[in-house]
Scaffold this motif. Structure first.
Motif, mmCIF file in Angstrom:
data_model
loop_
_atom_site.group_PDB
_atom_site.id
_atom_site.type_symbol
_atom_site.label_atom_id
_atom_site.label_comp_id
_atom_site.label_asym_id
_atom_site.label_seq_id
_atom_site.Cartn_x
_atom_site.Cartn_y
_atom_site.Cartn_z
ATOM 1 N N GLY A 88 8.485 109.516 -3.872
ATOM 2 C CA GLY A 88 9.930 109.719 -3.788
ATOM 3 C C GLY A 88 10.508 109.508 -2.410
ATOM 4 N N SER A 89 9.908 108.598 -1.613
ATOM 5 C CA SER A 89 10.371 108.423 -0.229
ATOM 6 C C SER A 89 11.602 107.537 -0.115
ATOM 7 N N TYR A 90 11.988 106.841 -1.193
ATOM 8 C CA TYR A 90 13.227 106.063 -1.166
ATOM 9 C C TYR A 90 14.391 107.029 -1.394
ATOM 10 N N ALA A 91 14.637 107.891 -0.451
ATOM 11 C CA ALA A 91 15.642 108.937 -0.635
ATOM 12 C C ALA A 91 16.100 109.456 0.712
ATOM 13 N N THR A 92 17.235 110.120 0.706
ATOM 14 C CA THR A 92 17.760 110.669 1.954
ATOM 15 C C THR A 92 17.044 111.952 2.366
ATOM 16 N N GLN A 93 16.442 112.641 1.398
ATOM 17 C CA GLN A 93 15.594 113.802 1.685
ATOM 18 C C GLN A 93 14.327 113.717 0.837
ATOM 19 N N VAL A 94 13.237 114.208 1.395
ATOM 20 C CA VAL A 94 11.952 114.131 0.717
ATOM 21 C C VAL A 94 11.244 115.476 0.853
ATOM 22 N N ALA A 95 10.650 115.946 -0.249
ATOM 23 C CA ALA A 95 9.806 117.141 -0.217
ATOM 24 C C ALA A 95 8.363 116.694 -0.048
ATOM 25 N N VAL A 96 7.697 117.195 0.995
ATOM 26 C CA VAL A 96 6.352 116.732 1.332
ATOM 27 C C VAL A 96 5.407 117.928 1.452
ATOM 28 N N PRO A 97 4.277 117.920 0.767
ATOM 29 C CA PRO A 97 3.271 118.958 1.003
ATOM 30 C C PRO A 97 2.835 118.940 2.465
ATOM 31 N N ALA A 98 2.673 120.098 3.063
ATOM 32 C CA ALA A 98 2.351 120.179 4.494
ATOM 33 C C ALA A 98 1.098 119.386 4.848
ATOM 34 N N ALA A 99 0.113 119.376 3.957
ATOM 35 C CA ALA A 99 -1.144 118.694 4.246
ATOM 36 C C ALA A 99 -0.999 117.180 4.294
ATOM 37 N N HIS A 100 0.128 116.647 3.817
ATOM 38 C CA HIS A 100 0.342 115.204 3.794
ATOM 39 C C HIS A 100 1.234 114.719 4.934
ATOM 40 N N LEU A 101 1.609 115.615 5.836
ATOM 41 C CA LEU A 101 2.427 115.248 6.988
ATOM 42 C C LEU A 101 1.550 114.929 8.185
ATOM 43 N N VAL A 102 1.984 113.961 8.969
ATOM 44 C CA VAL A 102 1.333 113.702 10.259
ATOM 45 C C VAL A 102 2.408 113.686 11.331
ATOM 46 N N ARG A 103 2.050 114.200 12.495
ATOM 47 C CA ARG A 103 2.993 114.275 13.607
ATOM 48 C C ARG A 103 3.044 112.931 14.329
ATOM 49 N N ILE A 104 4.238 112.481 14.640
ATOM 50 C CA ILE A 104 4.418 111.209 15.340
ATOM 51 C C ILE A 104 4.494 111.471 16.836
ATOM 52 N N PRO A 105 3.645 110.842 17.640
ATOM 53 C CA PRO A 105 3.709 111.055 19.096
ATOM 54 C C PRO A 105 5.022 110.531 19.674
ATOM 55 N N ASP A 106 5.425 111.093 20.811
ATOM 56 C CA ASP A 106 6.712 110.749 21.411
ATOM 57 C C ASP A 106 6.830 109.273 21.760
ATOM 58 N N VAL A 107 5.705 108.625 22.042
ATOM 59 C CA VAL A 107 5.755 107.223 22.479
ATOM 60 C C VAL A 107 5.960 106.258 21.318
ATOM 61 N N VAL A 108 5.969 106.758 20.075
ATOM 62 C CA VAL A 108 6.135 105.912 18.893
ATOM 63 C C VAL A 108 7.436 106.295 18.198
ATOM 64 N N SER A 109 8.293 105.327 17.923
ATOM 65 C CA SER A 109 9.558 105.596 17.255
ATOM 66 C C SER A 109 9.336 105.865 15.770
ATOM 67 N N LEU A 110 10.331 106.496 15.134
ATOM 68 C CA LEU A 110 10.258 106.723 13.697
ATOM 69 C C LEU A 110 10.164 105.409 12.938
ATOM 70 N N ARG A 111 10.890 104.420 13.398
ATOM 71 C CA ARG A 111 10.857 103.099 12.753
ATOM 72 C C ARG A 111 9.458 102.494 12.832
ATOM 73 N N ASP A 112 8.887 102.468 14.016
ATOM 74 C CA ASP A 112 7.570 101.856 14.180
ATOM 75 C C ASP A 112 6.497 102.643 13.444
ATOM 76 N N ALA A 113 6.627 103.968 13.434
ATOM 77 C CA ALA A 113 5.644 104.781 12.715
ATOM 78 C C ALA A 113 5.679 104.486 11.226
ATOM 79 N N CYS A 114 6.877 104.285 10.681
ATOM 80 C CA CYS A 114 6.991 103.973 9.257
ATOM 81 C C CYS A 114 6.384 102.607 8.963
ATOM 82 N N ALA A 115 6.623 101.656 9.853
ATOM 83 C CA ALA A 115 6.082 100.317 9.658
ATOM 84 C C ALA A 115 4.564 100.293 9.755
ATOM 85 N N ALA A 116 3.999 101.275 10.450
ATOM 86 C CA ALA A 116 2.566 101.257 10.734
ATOM 87 C C ALA A 116 1.730 102.121 9.807
#
Length: 324
Positions: A88-116
Motif C-alpha cells: 500500500g505504498s502508493y498512498a499519501t500515508q502508509v501503515a508500516v510494521p516497525a520491524a519493516h522500517l529502516v532508518r535513512i542516514p542523513d547523507v541520503v535523500s528520501l528520493r535516493d533512498a526510495c530509488a535504491a
C-alpha cells in the motif's frame, strides 16, 4: 488520504486514485516517494495468489514518521524507508510494521533512498546470499541496464568479475559499456548466445542472473558453464516453462528461484542489508540511476513504461517531493 487502489484486475486503467480512510497500524508514515516494481504489475493483473480486491498498490517507499506507539524505537520525524512485507505504498500515508522500517542516514535523500532500497536489497541478496560467485571468472546479468540489473553489474564489477550484460537497445548497451560491462544485444535473435560463448572460449559463464524469464530462460541454461548456477529472480517476459531436472543434470547446473522476504526475514537481517545499500550509495561504489518521476495520479503511465521494458533505472512516484 489518497491511495492508488485496484478494484478489478486488468491493465493500467485499473489503477484508481481514491480517497480512503487513514491507515491504522503500528507506525504511520507520511509518504514522500514510492517505487514502481514489476511485482506491482503482476499484482495489478491478478497473477499472484492471495491478492484480494480491492487491493492497495505498492510495496516500497520512503517518508517521515507521523506517529509511533509508546515504547517504540521510532519517533515522529524519523526519516524511514520500507519495502519487503509492506503493502500500500502508493498512498499519501502508509501503515508500516516497525520491524519493516529502516532508518535513512542523513547523507541520503528520501528520493535516493526510495530509488535504491528494493533494487539494492535484491542485488545484495543475490550476490551475498544466493549466488556462488567465483573469485574470478565470468557472469551474465539479463536486463543489465534495468533497476536491479544496474545494481548487480556495478557490484559484480567491483568484485573483479568479468560481467556480460544483455540489453535491448543501443542506449542501454552504451551505458553498460561505460561502466565496464561487456554488452550483449538480445534483441537480435539467438546471436547473443553465440557471442558470449565465443568470448568465453565455449565454456559459458559461472552464474546467470535472469530477471526476464520466459524469453531468456532456455538460453540461460544453455549458456551457463558446467557446475554453474542459474538464478531466476523475475519474469518480466512471463514465467518460463517447467524444467526437466535431467536438463540440469547434463551440466550439473543448480537452479534457484529466490524471493527477497525469505532472506530478509528478521528486522536485523533487513537493517544489515539496508546499511549495505546506503553504504554503496554514499561511497559512490554504485551510481544511482533514476529513469523518471511521476505524480501519484499518473501511476498508469509509469506502469506502461515499465511493462514496455524501455526504462533505464528506477521509476518513482512523487508523493511529497518537498519532504527530505
Amino acid at each position: 488520504m489518497q491511495a492508488i487502489i485496484v478494484n478489478q484486475f486488468g491493465g493500467p486503467e485499473q489503477l484508481q486514485l481514491q480517497e480512503v480512510l487513514a491507515p491504522a497500524g503500528e507506525v504511520i508514515v507520511n509518504a514522500a516517494w514510492a517505487g514502481i516494481n514489476f511485482v506491482d504489475i503482476y499484482q495489478r493483473e491478478g497473477r499472484y495468489p492471495g491478492v484480494k480486491l480491492p487491493w492497495a498498490m505498492g510495496i516500497e517507499g520512503t517518508g517521515i514518521v507521523a506517529s509511533a506507539p509508546a515504547g517504540s524505537s521510532w519517533r515522529t520525524g524519523d526519516r524511514v524507508a520500507y519495502t519487503t512485507g509492506v503493502q500500500g505504498s502508493y498512498a499519501t500515508q502508509v501503515a508500516v510494521p516497525a520491524a519493516h522500517l529502516v532508518r535513512i542516514p542523513d547523507v541520503v535523500s528520501l528520493r535516493d533512498a526510495c530509488a535504491a532500497i528494493e533494487h539494492g536489497l535484491t542485488a545484495i541478496m543475490l550476490v551475498d546470499q544466493v549466488a556462488r560467485l567465483p573469485k574470478s571468472g565470468a557472469v551474465l546479468v539479463h536486463a543489465a541496464a534495468g533497476g536491479v540489473g544496474g545494481w548487480l553489474v556495478q557490484i559484480l564489477l567491483a568484485r573483479g568479475l568479468t560481467v556480460f550484460g544483455t540489453a535491448s537497445s543501443a542506449s542501454k548497451a552504451d551505458w553498460l559499456r561505460s561502466v565496464g560491462v561487456q554488452p550483449v544485444r538480445y534483441d537480435d535473435g539467438s546471436k547473443w548466445l553465440a557471442q558470449v560463448l565465443d568470448q568465453t572460449q565455449g565454456r559459458g559463464v559461472d552464474v546467470v542472473f535472469d530477471s526476464v524469464g520466459k524469453s531468456t530462460f532456455t538460453q540461460s541454461l544453455e549458456l551457463v558453464a558446467p557446475c554453474g548456477h542459474v538464478i531466476l529472480f523475475g519474469a518480466a517476459s512471463g514465467q518460463p516453462e517447467p524444467v526437466d531436472v535431467l536438463q540440469l543434470m547434463k551440466k550439473s547446473i543448480t537452479l534457484t528461484r529466490p524471493v527477497l522476504p525469505h532472506y530478509l526475514n528478521t528486522a536485523g537481517a533487513l537493517q544489515e542489508a539496508a546499511s549495505k545499500v546506503f553504504q554503496y550509495l554514499s561511497t559512490g561504489k554504485v551510481s544511482l540511476r533514476i529513469h523518471a518521476e511521476y505524480p501519484l495520479a499518473d501511476v498508469a503511465q509509469a506502469h506502461i513504461a515499465l511493462a514496455e521494458r524501455s526504462t533505464q533505472g528506477k521509476l518513482l512516484l512523487s508523493i511529497n517531493p518537498q519532504a527530505n
